[in-house]
Design a protein around this motif. Structure first.
Motif, short mmCIF file in Angstrom:
data_model
loop_
_atom_site.label_atom_id
_atom_site.label_comp_id
_atom_site.label_asym_id
_atom_site.label_seq_id
_atom_site.Cartn_x
_atom_site.Cartn_y
_atom_site.Cartn_z
N TYR A 128 31.02 -8.85 -13.62
CA TYR A 128 30.50 -8.16 -12.43
C TYR A 128 30.49 -6.64 -12.64
O TYR A 128 29.75 -5.93 -11.98
CB TYR A 128 31.31 -8.52 -11.19
CG TYR A 128 31.15 -9.97 -10.81
CD1 TYR A 128 29.99 -10.41 -10.16
CD2 TYR A 128 32.12 -10.90 -11.13
CE1 TYR A 128 29.82 -11.74 -9.82
CE2 TYR A 128 31.95 -12.24 -10.79
CZ TYR A 128 30.81 -12.65 -10.13
OH TYR A 128 30.64 -13.97 -9.82
N VAL A 135 24.29 -4.70 -13.26
CA VAL A 135 23.90 -4.34 -11.89
C VAL A 135 22.64 -5.12 -11.55
O VAL A 135 21.81 -5.38 -12.43
CB VAL A 135 23.66 -2.82 -11.72
CG1 VAL A 135 24.95 -2.06 -11.93
CG2 VAL A 135 22.59 -2.32 -12.64
N PRO A 136 22.47 -5.53 -10.30
CA PRO A 136 21.27 -6.28 -9.91
C PRO A 136 20.01 -5.42 -9.99
O PRO A 136 20.10 -4.18 -9.95
CB PRO A 136 21.56 -6.72 -8.47
CG PRO A 136 22.77 -6.02 -8.04
CD PRO A 136 23.40 -5.35 -9.21
N GLY A 158 17.00 -3.19 -9.13
CA GLY A 158 16.83 -2.24 -8.03
C GLY A 158 18.06 -1.40 -7.73
O GLY A 158 18.00 -0.48 -6.92
N SER A 159 19.17 -1.71 -8.38
CA SER A 159 20.38 -0.93 -8.18
C SER A 159 20.50 0.13 -9.26
O SER A 159 20.03 -0.05 -10.37
CB SER A 159 21.62 -1.83 -8.25
OG SER A 159 21.57 -2.81 -7.23
N GLU A 160 21.13 1.21 -8.90
CA GLU A 160 21.37 2.27 -9.88
C GLU A 160 22.69 2.01 -10.59
O GLU A 160 23.68 1.66 -9.94
CB GLU A 160 21.44 3.62 -9.17
CG GLU A 160 20.12 4.06 -8.59
CD GLU A 160 19.06 4.29 -9.67
OE1 GLU A 160 19.40 4.83 -10.74
OE2 GLU A 160 17.91 3.90 -9.45
N PRO A 161 22.72 2.16 -11.92
CA PRO A 161 24.00 2.02 -12.62
C PRO A 161 25.00 3.08 -12.14
O PRO A 161 24.60 4.19 -11.78
CB PRO A 161 23.65 2.26 -14.08
CG PRO A 161 22.16 2.11 -14.16
CD PRO A 161 21.62 2.42 -12.80
N ALA A 162 26.27 2.70 -12.13
CA ALA A 162 27.32 3.65 -11.74
C ALA A 162 27.41 4.74 -12.79
O ALA A 162 27.30 4.48 -13.98
CB ALA A 162 28.66 2.91 -11.61
#
Length: 76
Positions: A63, A67-68, A70-74
């Motif tokens: 997890y 990242v899914p 459309g999400s921005e990587p941390a």
């Protein structure tokens, strides 16, 4: 983002191998780092056994590795 045709074809092959009980988990070495990797392989037999690698299991918490869409990587 759409999934490319080659990835869909490989996934279908992986599903067929799973349905037929033709999967193996092998310990291999990463080609770049030499670190151990646990690789999911389809197994076939034409005289000798043939192991076709499909990918390796994620190290640690998966997890945190992905990242899914459309999400921005941390940021790190």
């Amino acid at each position: 983002m759409s999934i490319p045709d080659h990835a869909r074809a490989n996934f279908q092959t992986l599903l067929r191998a799973a349905e037929n009980g033709h999967l193996a988990l092998m310990e291999c070495a990463d080609a770049v780092t030499g670190e151990p990797r646990y690789v999911i392989c389809a197994v076939s037999r034409d005289g000798d056994y043939l192991f076709t690698p499909f990918g390796h299991l994620a190290d640690g918490n998966p997890y945190e590795a992905y990242v899914p869409p459309g999400s921005e990587p941390a940021s790190r």
